[in-house]
Structures are given as C-alpha cells and as structure tokens.
Write a protein that holds these residues in place. Structure first.
Motif, PDB file in Angstrom:
ATOM      1  N   GLU A  47       0.838  -1.203   0.000  1.00 48.90           N
ATOM      2  CA  GLU A  47       0.000   0.000   0.000  1.00 48.90           C
ATOM      3  C   GLU A  47       0.872   1.252   0.000  1.00 48.90           C
ATOM      4  O   GLU A  47       1.994   1.235   0.496  1.00 48.90           O
ATOM      5  CB  GLU A  47      -0.913   0.011   1.232  1.00 48.90           C
ATOM      6  N   LEU A  53      -3.947   1.950   4.356  1.00 50.57           N
ATOM      7  CA  LEU A  53      -3.323   0.725   4.856  1.00 50.57           C
ATOM      8  C   LEU A  53      -3.874   0.358   6.231  1.00 50.57           C
ATOM      9  O   LEU A  53      -4.212  -0.809   6.482  1.00 50.57           O
ATOM     10  CB  LEU A  53      -1.807   0.891   4.920  1.00 50.57           C
ATOM     11  N   THR A  54      -3.974   1.313   7.132  1.00 47.69           N
ATOM     12  CA  THR A  54      -4.455   1.002   8.486  1.00 47.69           C
ATOM     13  C   THR A  54      -5.912   0.541   8.449  1.00 47.69           C
ATOM     14  O   THR A  54      -6.303  -0.358   9.207  1.00 47.69           O
ATOM     15  CB  THR A  54      -4.316   2.211   9.421  1.00 47.69           C
ATOM     16  N   LYS A  56      -7.435  -1.051   5.927  1.00 51.34           N
ATOM     17  CA  LYS A  56      -7.499  -2.406   5.367  1.00 51.34           C
ATOM     18  C   LYS A  56      -6.949  -3.446   6.338  1.00 51.34           C
ATOM     19  O   LYS A  56      -7.507  -4.531   6.492  1.00 51.34           O
ATOM     20  CB  LYS A  56      -6.729  -2.459   4.038  1.00 51.34           C
ATOM     21  N   GLN A  57      -5.846  -3.102   6.990  1.00 50.42           N
ATOM     22  CA  GLN A  57      -5.232  -4.056   7.925  1.00 50.42           C
ATOM     23  C   GLN A  57      -6.213  -4.447   9.026  1.00 50.42           C
ATOM     24  O   GLN A  57      -6.219  -5.596   9.484  1.00 50.42           O
ATOM     25  CB  GLN A  57      -3.962  -3.455   8.526  1.00 50.42           C
ATOM     26  N   ALA A  62      -5.271 -11.667   9.465  1.00 49.87           N
ATOM     27  CA  ALA A  62      -4.101 -11.270  10.259  1.00 49.87           C
ATOM     28  C   ALA A  62      -2.792 -11.793   9.692  1.00 49.87           C
ATOM     29  O   ALA A  62      -1.720 -11.270  10.031  1.00 49.87           O
ATOM     30  CB  ALA A  62      -4.276 -11.744  11.698  1.00 49.87           C
ATOM     31  N   GLU A  65       0.999 -10.224   5.001  1.00 46.73           N
ATOM     32  CA  GLU A  65       2.270  -9.533   5.212  1.00 46.73           C
ATOM     33  C   GLU A  65       2.170  -8.186   4.502  1.00 46.73           C
ATOM     34  O   GLU A  65       2.241  -8.108   3.278  1.00 46.73           O
ATOM     35  CB  GLU A  65       3.416 -10.371   4.642  1.00 46.73           C
ATOM     36  N   TRP A  66       1.999  -7.129   5.276  1.00 51.45           N
ATOM     37  CA  TRP A  66       1.786  -5.801   4.704  1.00 51.45           C
ATOM     38  C   TRP A  66       3.112  -5.098   4.437  1.00 51.45           C
ATOM     39  O   TRP A  66       3.981  -5.047   5.308  1.00 51.45           O
ATOM     40  CB  TRP A  66       0.933  -4.932   5.621  1.00 51.45           C
ATOM     41  N   ILE A  80       1.560   2.827  11.374  1.00 45.60           N
ATOM     42  CA  ILE A  80       1.726   1.495  10.777  1.00 45.60           C
ATOM     43  C   ILE A  80       2.740   0.634  11.533  1.00 45.60           C
ATOM     44  O   ILE A  80       2.832  -0.570  11.283  1.00 45.60           O
ATOM     45  CB  ILE A  80       2.121   1.601   9.290  1.00 45.60           C
ATOM     46  N   PHE A  83       2.113  -3.069  12.958  1.00 48.28           N
ATOM     47  CA  PHE A  83       1.847  -4.280  12.160  1.00 48.28           C
ATOM     48  C   PHE A  83       2.632  -4.390  10.856  1.00 48.28           C
ATOM     49  O   PHE A  83       2.747  -5.489  10.303  1.00 48.28           O
ATOM     50  CB  PHE A  83       0.349  -4.355  11.832  1.00 48.28           C
ATOM     51  N   VAL A  84       3.161  -3.300  10.319  1.00 53.40           N
ATOM     52  CA  VAL A  84       3.777  -3.380   8.991  1.00 53.40           C
ATOM     53  C   VAL A  84       4.992  -4.309   9.018  1.00 53.40           C
ATOM     54  O   VAL A  84       5.761  -4.313   9.980  1.00 53.40           O
ATOM     55  CB  VAL A  84       4.157  -1.977   8.470  1.00 53.40           C
TER      56      VAL A  84
END
Length: 229
Positions: A47, A53-54, A56-57, A62, A65-66, A80, A83-84
């Motif tokens: 993204e 991005l936040t 969609k995540q 879960a 892999e973003w 981000i 989790f990124v």
C-alpha cells in the motif's frame, strides 16, 4: 471487480524461476479485491497511503504480510508500526531512526529497504549514493542504536520510459550497488537479500537484472481511480 486472476498466475509463473516474491499493490482498491487475491493464495500486499493501509489491515486476515511501498513521512510511521512487515522506501537517516523508535514501542523489528534514486525523472524519491553511504556509515558505527529495524535490502524505481535499454541500465546499476553495499556492510548478514525493483510495465526486465521482489498493481487489479486520493 476488475481483478485479473489469469494475469496473477502468469506473473507467478514468471517469478518462479527467479524465486522472486510478488508484492500485490492494492492501493486505491477495495477490500473485496484483496480478499479475492488472498483466496487465490497471495499473502504479500503493498500500500502507498497510511490511512488506507491502516483501514485495510484492521478488517483483513491477520496473516497478510503488509508492505508500505510509498513515500513515507516520518510523522506517520507511528500509525503502521504496530503491524507493517516491510517499509520499501526508506530514503533518509531521519526516517530510519523514526521507524526504529516507533517499532521499539511495540517490541517489533521492521524490515526496511533503502530507496536509491536511479531514474532520470527528478520527481521520483530516493537517496543519491552519497546520502546512502552516509546513512550506512551511521548505521555501521552503532548498529545497536537500530535494533528495531532490519535493513533487508534496497529499492529503486526506473524511469517511466519505453526505452528498455535505459531501464536495463538503471536496474543493472542498482544491482551492482546492492552487491557493493552487501559486501561492505552486510556480508555476514543473511537478511540483506532483497532487491525491490520492477513494476507492472518493467518487471520482466527487473527479473533479468536481479530483482528478488516485484511490486505489481495495475496488471493485477486494473487501472486505478485516484479521484478520492
């Protein structure tokens, strides 16, 4: 839904001999499109916009892999950092330091790719070789100060041109620089292995020039609508 699963399989077949990874670039595309590629087996998505991005995540599986692949402002890293997995466009020491700072808050290690400017267009982001060397020297002088980032490789964007000779040249030069940086700074580190080059229009050339990771969007998801961005 304008996704192209046939093109997805074709891309995967071309990546396979090179053992290269596919980052499916889902920017501006709905969650349903990501879900369709997820159902087909894709797990790495890229993204360009922090807020998108936040959002969609928060609603997608879960185990995705973003990857953040766009130009990232230091003041937005905090959104981000929880989790990124990988940030592709680290184009300054300041940004690397901020990623480390924010990752530390969550006891995480975020993979980072150093973006180098290789294109003829001045509008594209990325460090020149002098800036890259300064960043690497600072990192090498005190790696303990960067314990929550992992410099996993490099990234670049070729000139937007139909001149394939020029694209080959730009990717080739970055591959050579990648090798030089690895030998000088990361020779004993197995994680410095990613060369993120190649997009929808030029990824076959990038593969020939050593790409380990291609970022493909429009070929898979269809043309983009930026009217709301």
């Amino acid at each position: 839904m304008a996704i192209n699963l046939k093109a997805y399989q074709e891309v995967l077949s071309q990546l396979s001999p090179y053992q290269a990874k596919l980052v499916a670039v889902s920017k501006t595309k709905p969650v349903s499109d990501v879900e369709a590629f997820y159902a087909a087996g894709q797990r790495i998505f890229g993204e360009n916009y922090v807020q998108e991005l936040t959002e969609k995540q928060a609603v997608l599986p879960a185990d995705i892999e973003w990857h953040f692949i766009g130009h990232l402002q230091s003041n937005k890293v905090k959104y981000i950092a929880p989790f990124v997995h990988t940030i592709h466009a680290v184009d300054s020491l300041k940004l690397l330091q901020e990623i480390n700072k924010q990752a530390a808050k969550y006891q995480r290690v975020i993979h980072c790719l150093l973006q180098v400017h290789i294109a003829a267009e001045e509008t594209k982001f990325g460090m020149d070789e002098q800036e890259l060397q300064q960043l690497l020297q600072t990192y090498a002088a005190n790696p303990a100060a960067f314990s929550h980032v992992r410099i996993a490789g490099m990234m670049g964007m070729a000139t937007n041109t139909t001149n394939e000779t020029q694209i080959h040249k730009e990717f080739h030069q970055l591959h050579q620089l990648f090798g030089s940086v690895k030998t000088t700074y990361f020779n004993h580190e197995t994680y410095f292995k990613e060369l993120s080059i190649g997009m929808s229009a030029d990824y076959p050339i990038a593969l020939q020039e050593g790409s380990t990771m291609v970022r493909i969007g429009s070929l898979l998801f269809g043309e983009r609508n930026y009217s709301q961005k």
